[in-house]
Design a protein around this motif. Structure first.
Motif, PDB file in Angstrom:
ATOM      1  N   ILE A 171       0.826  -1.222   0.000  1.00  0.00           N
ATOM      2  CA  ILE A 171       0.000   0.000   0.000  1.00  0.00           C
ATOM      3  C   ILE A 171       0.861   1.272   0.000  1.00  0.00           C
ATOM      4  O   ILE A 171       0.781   2.046  -0.952  1.00  0.00           O
ATOM      5  CB  ILE A 171      -0.983  -0.001   1.190  1.00  0.00           C
ATOM      6  CG1 ILE A 171      -1.973  -1.160   1.042  1.00  0.00           C
ATOM      7  CG2 ILE A 171      -1.738   1.327   1.269  1.00  0.00           C
ATOM      8  CD1 ILE A 171      -2.833  -1.411   2.261  1.00  0.00           C
ATOM      9  N   PRO A 172       1.722   1.472   1.001  1.00  0.00           N
ATOM     10  CA  PRO A 172       2.527   2.708   0.972  1.00  0.00           C
ATOM     11  C   PRO A 172       3.469   2.771  -0.228  1.00  0.00           C
ATOM     12  O   PRO A 172       3.657   3.824  -0.815  1.00  0.00           O
ATOM     13  CB  PRO A 172       3.297   2.679   2.290  1.00  0.00           C
ATOM     14  CG  PRO A 172       3.204   1.287   2.782  1.00  0.00           C
ATOM     15  CD  PRO A 172       1.983   0.689   2.209  1.00  0.00           C
ATOM     16  N   SER A 173       4.042   1.610  -0.625  1.00  0.00           N
ATOM     17  CA  SER A 173       4.993   1.615  -1.743  1.00  0.00           C
ATOM     18  C   SER A 173       4.300   2.058  -3.021  1.00  0.00           C
ATOM     19  O   SER A 173       4.825   2.880  -3.778  1.00  0.00           O
ATOM     20  CB  SER A 173       5.591   0.224  -1.965  1.00  0.00           C
ATOM     21  OG  SER A 173       5.780  -0.424  -0.751  1.00  0.00           O
ATOM     22  N   THR A 174       3.109   1.497  -3.265  1.00  0.00           N
ATOM     23  CA  THR A 174       2.385   1.833  -4.490  1.00  0.00           C
ATOM     24  C   THR A 174       2.054   3.323  -4.522  1.00  0.00           C
ATOM     25  O   THR A 174       2.304   3.999  -5.521  1.00  0.00           O
ATOM     26  CB  THR A 174       1.066   1.021  -4.563  1.00  0.00           C
ATOM     27  OG1 THR A 174       1.361  -0.328  -4.266  1.00  0.00           O
ATOM     28  CG2 THR A 174       0.444   1.125  -5.945  1.00  0.00           C
ATOM     29  N   ILE A 175       1.515   3.794  -3.392  1.00  0.00           N
ATOM     30  CA  ILE A 175       1.181   5.226  -3.323  1.00  0.00           C
ATOM     31  C   ILE A 175       2.413   6.066  -3.632  1.00  0.00           C
ATOM     32  O   ILE A 175       2.373   7.003  -4.417  1.00  0.00           O
ATOM     33  CB  ILE A 175       0.614   5.578  -1.929  1.00  0.00           C
ATOM     34  CG1 ILE A 175      -0.726   4.877  -1.733  1.00  0.00           C
ATOM     35  CG2 ILE A 175       0.448   7.097  -1.787  1.00  0.00           C
ATOM     36  CD1 ILE A 175      -1.315   5.039  -0.349  1.00  0.00           C
ATOM     37  N   PHE A 176       3.546   5.626  -3.046  1.00  0.00           N
ATOM     38  CA  PHE A 176       4.783   6.377  -3.238  1.00  0.00           C
ATOM     39  C   PHE A 176       5.185   6.445  -4.711  1.00  0.00           C
ATOM     40  O   PHE A 176       5.487   7.510  -5.245  1.00  0.00           O
ATOM     41  CB  PHE A 176       5.904   5.741  -2.407  1.00  0.00           C
ATOM     42  CG  PHE A 176       7.195   6.480  -2.509  1.00  0.00           C
ATOM     43  CD1 PHE A 176       7.375   7.678  -1.823  1.00  0.00           C
ATOM     44  CD2 PHE A 176       8.230   5.996  -3.291  1.00  0.00           C
ATOM     45  CE1 PHE A 176       8.567   8.359  -1.922  1.00  0.00           C
ATOM     46  CE2 PHE A 176       9.427   6.676  -3.386  1.00  0.00           C
ATOM     47  CZ  PHE A 176       9.595   7.867  -2.697  1.00  0.00           C
TER      48      PHE A 176
ATOM     49  N   GLU B  55       9.122  16.888   0.079  1.00  0.00           N
ATOM     50  CA  GLU B  55       7.822  16.203   0.168  1.00  0.00           C
ATOM     51  C   GLU B  55       8.008  14.692   0.064  1.00  0.00           C
ATOM     52  O   GLU B  55       7.391  13.925   0.779  1.00  0.00           O
ATOM     53  CB  GLU B  55       6.906  16.696  -0.947  1.00  0.00           C
ATOM     54  CG  GLU B  55       6.471  18.137  -0.737  1.00  0.00           C
ATOM     55  CD  GLU B  55       5.842  18.734  -1.974  1.00  0.00           C
ATOM     56  OE1 GLU B  55       4.983  19.597  -1.809  1.00  0.00           O
ATOM     57  OE2 GLU B  55       6.222  18.334  -3.098  1.00  0.00           O
ATOM     58  N   LEU B  56       8.889  14.290  -0.833  1.00  0.00           N
ATOM     59  CA  LEU B  56       9.178  12.860  -0.996  1.00  0.00           C
ATOM     60  C   LEU B  56       9.652  12.254   0.321  1.00  0.00           C
ATOM     61  O   LEU B  56       9.204  11.190   0.733  1.00  0.00           O
ATOM     62  CB  LEU B  56      10.260  12.665  -2.048  1.00  0.00           C
ATOM     63  CG  LEU B  56       9.778  12.568  -3.493  1.00  0.00           C
ATOM     64  CD1 LEU B  56      10.968  12.388  -4.424  1.00  0.00           C
ATOM     65  CD2 LEU B  56       8.805  11.404  -3.644  1.00  0.00           C
TER      66      LEU B  56
ATOM     67  N   ILE C 213       6.174   8.958   6.287  1.00  0.00           N
ATOM     68  CA  ILE C 213       4.797   8.590   6.608  1.00  0.00           C
ATOM     69  C   ILE C 213       4.525   7.132   6.217  1.00  0.00           C
ATOM     70  O   ILE C 213       3.943   6.361   6.969  1.00  0.00           O
ATOM     71  CB  ILE C 213       3.798   9.536   5.901  1.00  0.00           C
ATOM     72  CG1 ILE C 213       3.905  10.939   6.519  1.00  0.00           C
ATOM     73  CG2 ILE C 213       2.365   9.022   6.018  1.00  0.00           C
ATOM     74  CD1 ILE C 213       3.102  11.993   5.800  1.00  0.00           C
ATOM     75  N   GLY C 214       5.006   6.778   5.010  1.00  0.00           N
ATOM     76  CA  GLY C 214       4.822   5.402   4.533  1.00  0.00           C
ATOM     77  C   GLY C 214       5.479   4.404   5.475  1.00  0.00           C
ATOM     78  O   GLY C 214       4.905   3.358   5.811  1.00  0.00           O
ATOM     79  N   PHE C 215       6.673   4.747   5.933  1.00  0.00           N
ATOM     80  CA  PHE C 215       7.408   3.874   6.846  1.00  0.00           C
ATOM     81  C   PHE C 215       6.639   3.718   8.162  1.00  0.00           C
ATOM     82  O   PHE C 215       6.427   2.597   8.639  1.00  0.00           O
ATOM     83  CB  PHE C 215       8.794   4.478   7.100  1.00  0.00           C
ATOM     84  CG  PHE C 215       9.656   3.657   8.009  1.00  0.00           C
ATOM     85  CD1 PHE C 215      10.243   2.482   7.562  1.00  0.00           C
ATOM     86  CD2 PHE C 215       9.888   4.056   9.330  1.00  0.00           C
ATOM     87  CE1 PHE C 215      11.040   1.725   8.402  1.00  0.00           C
ATOM     88  CE2 PHE C 215      10.683   3.302  10.173  1.00  0.00           C
ATOM     89  CZ  PHE C 215      11.260   2.137   9.699  1.00  0.00           C
TER      90      PHE C 215
END
Lengths: 266, 226, 130
Positions: free
Chosen positions: A220-225, A236-237, A243-245
């Motif tokens: 989920i977080p990887s795809t969004i990233f 921002e990255l 946040i993803g982590f």
């Protein structure tokens, strides 16, 4: 109090195999160093007879198969042990796990004690490797100097190598980040084991289901990233990455806790 | 009182426990009887939270289980097999606030155990005695015993049976599973019979003898016999 | 002390019967202290609750008396002790008569045989079993 006792028990149980691991790694590295230096000394003799001179770099020792192998063994053993520290408790009709799960202690303390044990082992290994590296470099330079063989790199250059830049970051902040990444890998393995051990009586595909679940969480977080990556600036990255982590850590922790307390099956 | 209320458990595609409810009183010996593989152990493990039930609840004296007050003795060791009896005891002392070393010492003495023996050097009967001693020394209100007589020699069996009529079991609620009821026929207060994942019968053993003139084995024959 | 229990009869009644016999035979004297419940359970390898029930039954039948926190004692009431003996003899005879009637034996033959067997001492005192 029980947490400290549990950590004590865990460390007591791993000390032999851990000592063995350290022994093997050090033997490989120093044994290979001796062979390496001896070969180069012999080679240097041949060169001198032909009127040439030999240049030996510390890199070629570090980048050689036996050395990489020793690092690889350490890495693989620690990965395997992160799973084994749980699986061994299920050995033989779930023997010791029954005891551990019926202790009048919060189950999360079991988790924490095993987690801390693994982290201590990994960080210990990294520390020992550092000292080994320093000593190896000392022996290297001293021997070659004694033989009058030319050499090039300084100790600081070693850190330019990928492996060592990962293990030994140059700033404290980087060090903390690396430790967190290691902890994340351990958390992922722990979560996998707890999910797998909760499902194993339900389905024979429990390993696959567990991998799918954890893969899903991390996807989920990887795809969004990756989707929004191109639209963002560096700052921002970095924020999104953090946040993803945090999202992944939080979700894995919740899953691990839930399965440990409600679903784990012996 | 241990109350098992409407529990269910599925294992792979098989519904092992359909819908089971029963109680076990403090100060009594309750025997969970069933043929092999009918989910007796699963029920004990479920009570202890080792194999969570899919549905249903378990209450001990009206509350969720307190692991300080309920001890579980499976039919195998719960310690790594290279542990010595001493090491097991040390672990128990460390983690169970209720563990009573004097009680353990007394049991070691009665069972003629050698604390320096390793678990993997012991016979099945001796191992059963060690497990039981560790469980009783927790000084629990309730003791759950899974097949304490299965596959052990006749003298170990006798020694274990004797415990049940001694002061060591006084005031404790004992829930015991077995398929060899003959060994404890005269010790049981209450029998709970499992059949096809359900409670087939639940009765006071002396009542059945008094009213129907039947032994537990007679009732078992009626229930499980061809 | 060993009692060969019958699995089909209530154990507590078998314990009561066992003590009745001992009282009738004078093995337990009037006023004598009973073994403690705990000892008895351990000795007979039966459930302590069953022993408790047996003692309660014996108290109700006035075979024993128990004062608070004291060991139970065999009753000193001669009537009760006599009654036990009569009861046991009557019960045994009832069982005997029932089975002998099925064999259609005449009274004379029966009395004759009993006298002879008693004389030979073949009928041993069986204090165990029920």
């Amino acid at each position: 109090m029980n947490l400290l006792k549990l950590i004590g028990w865990e460390l007591d149980r791993v000390k032999k195999i851990y000592g063995l691991l350290l022994g093997v790694l050090i033997t490989i590295q120093f044994g290979w160093l001796a062979v390496f230096l001896w070969r180069n000394t012999v080679l240097n003799e041949e060169y001198r007879r032909e009127g040439q001179s030999l240049l030996v770099v510390f890199h070629s020792y570090l980048m050689s198969t036996p050395y990489i192998l020793s690092i690889g063994i350490g890495l693989i053993v620690m990965l395997v042990f992160s799973g084994w520290i749980w699986y061994r408790e299920f050995w033989g009709r779930g023997t010791f796990m029954m005891r551990l799960l019926t202790l009048p202690t919060k189950r999360i303390q079991l988790f924490i004690s095993k987690f801390i044990t693994i982290m201590m082992m990994i960080l210990g290994l990294i520390a020992v490797q550092w000292f080994a590296l320093v000593i190896e470099y000392q022996i290297f330079t001293t021997w070659l100097d004694g033989q009058g063989i030319r050499q090039q790199d300084t100790f600081a250059d070693i850190r330019q190598l990928d492996v060592f830049s990962l293990l030994y970051p140059t700033s404290f902040v980087n060090f903390i980040i690396h430790v967190m990444l290691i902890a994340f890998v351990v958390l992922t393995i722990f979560t996998f084991v707890l999910v797998e051990r909760s499902l194993w009586q339900r389905t024979i595909f429990s390993p696959l289901v567990s991998i799918a679940l954890i893969g899903g969480v991390l996807a989920i977080p990887s795809t969004i990233f990756y989707v929004i990556e191109q639209y963002l600036f560096m700052d921002e990255l970095a924020l999104i990455l953090v946040i993803g982590f945090l999202f992944s850590v939080a979700t894995l922790t919740i899953i691990a806790r839930q399965y440990l307390q409600k679903k784990l099956s012996v | 009182m241990i109350e098992v209320l409407g529990v269910k458990k599925r294992y792979r595609k098989k519904q092992v426990i359909e819908d089971v409810s029963f109680t076990a009183q403090k100060g009594e010996i309750t025997c969970l009887i069933g043929l092999n593989g009918t989910g007796k152990s699963t029920i004990l493990k479920g009570i202890m939270g080792l194999t969570p039930f899919d549905q249903g609840t378990v209450l001990v004296d009206g509350k969720p289980i307190d692991l300080n007050r309920v001890a579980f003795v499976p039919d195998h060791s719960t310690f790594p097999i290279h542990f010595t009896i001493e090491q097991c005891e040390a672990f128990m002392r460390d983690f169970y606030p209720t563990f009573d070393p004097k009680l353990f010492a007394r049991l070691v003495d009665e069972f003629k155990l050698f604390p320096e023996d390793k678990l993997n050097e012991l016979s099945k009967g001796t191992l059963a005695k060690v497990n039981l001693a560790l469980g009783i020394a927790q000084d629990p209100d309730y003791l759950l015993l899974d097949e304490p007589f299965s596959g052990i020699d006749v003298f170990s069996k006798e020694q274990i049976v004797e415990l049940f009529s001694s002061d060591l079991m006084e005031d404790r609620g004992v829930l015991i599973t077995t398929h060899e009821i003959e060994d404890i026929e005269y010790l049981v207060d209450k029998a709970v019979m499992l059949n096809r994942g359900r409670i087939a019968r639940e009765f006071d053993v002396e009542d059945v003898r008094f009213i129907h003139g039947k032994s537990i084995v007679d009732v078992m024959r009626e229930e499980y016999g061809a | 002390m060993i009692i060969q229990f019958n699995t089909r009869a209530p154990v507590y009644i078998q314990v009561v019967d066992h003590f009745k016999k001992k009282m009738a035979l004078g093995e337990l004297q009037a006023g004598e202290e009973m073994p403690s419940r705990r000892e008895l359970a351990t000795e007979l390898k039966i459930n302590p609750n069953t022993v408790q029930k047996a003692f309660k039954e014996m108290e109700e039948q006035q075979l024993i008396t128990t004062e608070r926190n004291r060991p139970s004692r065999v009753t000193t009431d001669e009537h009760v002790l006599k009654r036990i003996r009569t009861e046991l003899v009557d019960e045994a005879i009832a069982v005997f008569v029932e089975s002998i009637q099925e064999l259609d034996v005449t009274m004379d033959e029966l009395v004759d045989k009993i006298k002879r067997q008693y004389g030979e001492g073949n009928l041993n005192d069986r204090s165990t079993g029920s």
